[in-house]
Scaffold this active site. Structure first.
Site, short mmCIF file in Angstrom:
data_model
loop_
_atom_site.label_atom_id
_atom_site.label_comp_id
_atom_site.label_asym_id
_atom_site.label_seq_id
_atom_site.Cartn_x
_atom_site.Cartn_y
_atom_site.Cartn_z
N ARG A 110 16.45 96.80 47.84
CA ARG A 110 16.22 96.27 49.19
C ARG A 110 14.76 95.81 49.33
NH1 ARG A 110 18.92 94.51 53.71
NH2 ARG A 110 18.35 95.57 55.63
N THR A 384 24.54 87.04 53.64
CA THR A 384 24.76 88.06 52.62
C THR A 384 25.90 87.61 51.71
OG1 THR A 384 24.04 89.72 54.23
CG2 THR A 384 25.16 90.56 52.28
N THR A 402 21.35 89.95 49.69
CA THR A 402 21.23 89.17 50.92
C THR A 402 19.88 88.52 51.10
OG1 THR A 402 21.55 89.35 53.33
CG2 THR A 402 20.42 91.17 52.28
N ASN A 404 19.55 87.96 54.45
CA ASN A 404 19.81 88.26 55.86
C ASN A 404 20.51 87.06 56.50
OD1 ASN A 404 19.99 89.95 58.04
ND2 ASN A 404 18.10 89.21 58.96
N GLU A 423 14.55 89.46 56.16
CA GLU A 423 15.05 90.84 56.25
C GLU A 423 14.26 91.69 57.24
OE1 GLU A 423 18.37 91.80 55.27
OE2 GLU A 423 17.55 90.65 53.61
N ASP A 426 15.94 93.22 60.21
CA ASP A 426 16.79 94.42 60.16
C ASP A 426 16.04 95.69 60.56
OD1 ASP A 426 19.18 93.25 59.63
OD2 ASP A 426 19.17 93.59 57.48
N SER A 455 20.05 98.74 56.58
CA SER A 455 21.03 97.73 56.19
C SER A 455 22.43 98.23 56.53
CB SER A 455 20.91 97.49 54.69
OG SER A 455 21.95 96.67 54.22
N GLY A 477 26.80 91.66 57.97
CA GLY A 477 25.90 92.43 58.83
C GLY A 477 26.60 93.70 59.28
N1 GLY Z 1 20.87 91.90 56.35
C1 GLY Z 1 22.15 92.44 56.46
C2 GLY Z 1 22.24 93.84 55.96
O1 GLY Z 1 21.37 94.27 55.24
O2 GLY Z 1 23.16 94.52 56.29
#
Ligand code: GLY
Length: 575
Positions: A110, A384, A402, A404, A423, A426, A455, A477
């Protein structure tokens, strides 16, 4: 909420320590110690379910060269960075759940907040969130993790040479690929939101249906990564180009890139109906959410008895369960390197059973008695992407990664062609305020330097008797784990054939907005069903997107892959 406070104070820290493995633990083994090739084949074939046809061709090539599921997964990920640029990436991040030689693993690559990030960086003088600031442009970008993630996974478990798994992506970047109608539609939609704000059109203005789209700058980056490994991206020429693009616009520096490391973590695991569910731990909320959904539904078996799939009562019961899952999500989840997420307690059987006991089978529970914050909903975006892979040796990879939003922040690294993520959205820009998925968060997910944003990505593997039974995941998402849950439920509780389980109508509820059920364009809700759901006290809301599930089921020794009919995915068996 009091209920949970009691559980947390009982044994939170000790239990959390069992499930959280911080960055740097379990470093990848050197290439010489990779998985031995002597594993016996236990499946009739390898299989993939991937979001486009180019990545299916890549997987086939890698399997034909003798690669395993991890080699194929890494090659797919790099290919999608070229051919599926709205979400496939090297400028974003993601999660990989693996099952290799009969053991589960989880790799967290991530994005992280830059060193210069601050808690209030998206607030104005009055303390209000500045609309769009965490979504578009350089300041929305988190430090990308995909290249280090792929590097670590392939070094640890791959069989082929690193250069071999990069080769297909380099080919598509250099020689081009034909742009599909769906890709152009996504480009056109994204371009509107970036117009006049970013350099998106300089690189993607010509992404039009039927065009052979080449990306020479990106090809050069991939070639360097193939030659030098991840270090080119984090400390080499590519790092220089990223830092130069950011200078004067965004926060990411060479120090941010040099410090980035993907983390091997313990996956969330749970027993469910004879299966072992292996799924994403924090900083994803998805694995915990999925396990809570599966267990709560099992606890409510008497209430579900005789209730037909997607009937008004079914939708109501699902919404009641989802309400509670999203309340926990908002309150307790964040990056485990910064916050003691009480994973074990949240999926504990007794706790989940108590939450199931709060479900009102007759009417929607009062949202204010369940919710953990206030917020408003924003439209769901298609973003994503996910792919599922099994090899003939019975290894599996479930990977969701992703940018995002579609095409991330709309920012492309000059002279590198790398699309950068958004990102940072988030994180909870302001605890209690909703992000682009309309979900809220608490201080657990507040912005801090080097922290990973919460996430929903939920790459999942189910095993039975130690063998892979299902590999599944999706974009979407906050819809991710509710979509996966519904497909698993269709397969195992309603015993539907795989294509029907995938195609069936999907609904979504997430606590806020209050008593709102989202439906999807793929199977629009019909008038009579809509009236009956509304009569139960719900508001219906259409949404643009409800997932693009890529799944492989293994029946005996035969893998059965399936791609969601909602997307442009491809399912392929490779003998
Ligand atoms: N950006 C979407 C997720 O990480 O769930």
């Amino acid at each position: 909420m009091k209920l949970f406070g009691h559980i947390k104070s009982a044994s939170g820290l000790a239990l959390v320590a069992l499930v959280t493995v911080s960055s740097g633990f379990l470093q990848p083994t050197p290439a010489s110690a990779k998985t031995a090739a002597a594993q016996p084949a236990i499946l009739t074939a390898a299989a993939v379910a991937v979001p486009d046809r180019y990545s299916a061709d890549t997987a086939e090539r890698i399997f034909n060269e003798g690669g395993n599921a991890v080699d194929a997964a890494v090659a797919i990920a790099f290919t999608l960075a070229v051919t599926y640029p709205e979400a496939g990436n090297i400028g974003g991040g993601g999660f990989m759940t693996l099952y290799v030689d009969g053991k589960p693993y989880f790799l967290d690559y991530r994005e992280r907040a830059p060193l210069a990030a601050t808690k209030n960086m998206y607030l104005d003088d009055k303390g209000e969130v500045v609309p769009g600031m965490s979504l578009v442009g350089y300041r929305a970008v988190g430090v990308p993790g995909t290249v280090d993630g792929m590097w670590q996974a392939q070094r640890r478990f791959g069989k082929l040479k690193w250069k071999q798994v990069l080769a297909p992506a380099i080919h598509y970047a250099q020689d081009g690929f034909e742009v599909s109608e769906k890709l152009q539609a996504r480009r056109d939609a994204a371009a509107k939101s970036f117009a006049g704000k970013t350099n998106f059109d300089t690189y993607f203005g010509n992404l039009k249906q039927g065009v052979n789209f080449t990306q020479p700058d990106l090809a050069a980056v991939l070639e360097r990564i193939a030659q030098q490994g991840a270090k080119d991206f984090y400390t080499g020429k590519t790092a220089d180009l990223i830092a130069a693009s950011m200078r004067g616009h965004g926060l990411i520096t060479k120090a941010d890139l040099a410090q980035y490391k993907a983390a091997w973590r313990e996956p969330v695991q749970a027993e469910w109906r004879g299966y072992r569910v292996i799924t994403a731990p924090p900083p994803s909320s998805g694995g915990i959410g999925l396990v809570q959904l599966l267990k709560m539904k099992a606890d409510l078996a008497p209430d579900f008895k005789g209730v037909s799939l997607n009937s008004p009562q079914y939708v109501h019961l699902l919404a009641e369960i989802e309400k509670r899952v999203f309340a926990d999500r908002a309150q307790y989840l964040g990056d485990p390197d910064f916050y003691n997420v009480p994973v074990a307690q949240l999926i504990d059987d007794a706790y989940v059973a108590r939450r199931a006991g709060e479900v009102n089978p007759n009417a929607p529970s009062d949202t204010t008695s369940v919710q953990a914050g206030l917020g408003t909903s924003m439209p769901e975006k298609a973003e994503t992407t996910h792919f599922s892979v099994v090899d003939k040796w019975g290894n599996a990879v479930s990977n969701t990664y992703t940018l995002n939003g579609p095409f991330g922040a709309g920012v492309v690294v000059d002279r590198a062609g790398i699309v950068l993520n958004d990102e940072m959205d988030d994180f909870s820009a302001k605890p209690g305020a909703a992000n682009m998925f309309g979900v809220v968060g608490s201080d657990a997910n507040a912005i801090e330097p080097k922290k990973r944003p919460l996430s929903s990505m939920t790459p999942t593997i189910l095993t039975r008797d130690g063998k892979v039974a299902l590999v599944i995941g999706t974009p979407g998402g906050s819809r991710i784990f509710t979509s996966i849950f519904q497909v698993i439920n269709n397969l195992y509780d309603y015993e539907m054939p795989l294509p029907d389980a995938l195609a069936a109508m999907r609904f979504h509820h997430q606590l806020l907005p209050a008593n709102t059920i989202f439906w999807e364009p793929y199977k629009p809700i019909d008038g009579e069903l809509a009236k009956q759901i509304e009569a139960k006290g719900y508001t219906l809301s259409g949404q643009g997107f409800n997932g693009d599930i890529q799944v492989i089921r293994i029946d005996g020794d035969k893998p059965e892959p399936a791609a969601d009919p909602r997307g442009r995915g491809v399912a392929r068996v490779v003998k």
